[in-house]
Scaffold this motif. Sequence first.
Motif, PDB file in Angstrom:
ATOM      1  N   VAL A 106      43.906  33.624  47.260  1.00 34.16           N
ATOM      2  CA  VAL A 106      44.361  33.573  45.870  1.00 34.16           C
ATOM      3  C   VAL A 106      43.205  33.176  44.957  1.00 34.16           C
ATOM      4  O   VAL A 106      43.013  33.765  43.884  1.00 34.16           O
ATOM      5  N   GLN A 107      42.400  32.199  45.374  1.00 33.81           N
ATOM      6  CA  GLN A 107      41.264  31.775  44.551  1.00 33.81           C
ATOM      7  C   GLN A 107      40.235  32.891  44.411  1.00 33.81           C
ATOM      8  O   GLN A 107      39.699  33.117  43.332  1.00 33.81           O
ATOM      9  N   THR A 108      39.978  33.618  45.486  1.00 33.24           N
ATOM     10  CA  THR A 108      39.038  34.748  45.428  1.00 33.24           C
ATOM     11  C   THR A 108      39.529  35.808  44.447  1.00 33.24           C
ATOM     12  O   THR A 108      38.755  36.309  43.616  1.00 33.24           O
ATOM     13  N   LEU A 109      40.810  36.150  44.520  1.00 36.14           N
ATOM     14  CA  LEU A 109      41.370  37.152  43.619  1.00 36.14           C
ATOM     15  C   LEU A 109      41.383  36.650  42.174  1.00 36.14           C
ATOM     16  O   LEU A 109      41.080  37.403  41.234  1.00 36.14           O
ATOM     17  N   THR A 110      41.712  35.378  41.979  1.00 36.80           N
ATOM     18  CA  THR A 110      41.718  34.797  40.634  1.00 36.80           C
ATOM     19  C   THR A 110      40.308  34.802  40.046  1.00 36.80           C
ATOM     20  O   THR A 110      40.112  35.163  38.878  1.00 36.80           O
ATOM     21  N   ASP A 111      39.318  34.411  40.852  1.00 39.23           N
ATOM     22  CA  ASP A 111      37.927  34.429  40.384  1.00 39.23           C
ATOM     23  C   ASP A 111      37.527  35.837  39.947  1.00 39.23           C
ATOM     24  O   ASP A 111      36.852  36.024  38.937  1.00 39.23           O
TER      25      ASP A 111
ATOM     26  N   GLU B   7      39.030  36.653  36.634  1.00 40.96           N
ATOM     27  CA  GLU B   7      38.461  35.855  35.544  1.00 40.96           C
ATOM     28  C   GLU B   7      36.978  36.124  35.298  1.00 40.96           C
ATOM     29  O   GLU B   7      36.401  35.558  34.368  1.00 40.96           O
ATOM     30  N   ALA B   8      36.359  36.995  36.093  1.00 42.57           N
ATOM     31  CA  ALA B   8      34.930  37.276  35.944  1.00 42.57           C
ATOM     32  C   ALA B   8      34.631  37.858  34.571  1.00 42.57           C
ATOM     33  O   ALA B   8      35.431  38.622  34.010  1.00 42.57           O
ATOM     34  N   GLN B   9      33.460  37.494  34.040  1.00 39.50           N
ATOM     35  CA  GLN B   9      33.030  38.000  32.737  1.00 39.50           C
ATOM     36  C   GLN B   9      31.676  38.670  32.853  1.00 39.50           C
ATOM     37  O   GLN B   9      30.858  38.284  33.684  1.00 39.50           O
TER      38      GLN B   9
END
Length: 165
Positions: free
Chosen positions: A136-141, A144-146
């Motif tokens: 979940v954290q990998t997918l969230t990161d 949220e990438a910019q």
Amino acid sequence: MTESGLDRITAMNHLLKLTNRLMAPFSIHLEKRYKISLNEFRVLMVIGQRGISASHELAQILGVNTMAVSRAVAALNRHGRITVATDPLSRRRKTLQLTAEGERLWREMMPASVKVADYLFEALCPEQVLAFDSYVQTLTDRLEAQDPRGRSVFLERTRPGEEPA
């Protein structure tokens, strides 16, 4: 298709179903009883955990836009569940804190949140819970990438009518 034979659209549908199912206890047990919207509930629960927060921090934590947080904050403030004050260290920052009523409500609703988490994760062994959290954290990161100009890579790459880069 992925190597496991599960296509990405099916995996996405499973994720959407999971998030929808997780909201059922809120809708059935809390929403009408406490006269609180889903976003108000989320904001109240995070402020209750953190003690003091600001709207932009809540938007980041919850993964929602600032307008959704702003509406929830206005409703919670209007119903006497939170206070909004100017931060003495930064006049541009508004701090949000539970009132006595908000604290009472948070304490009443927290056990329901714990029950949902317990029920869900009891189906997994501790290693699976850690792996799930990591996924979940990998997918969230990724979401949220910019890019170097501060734009959401996700929103830019998923813009309708354009080929992915």
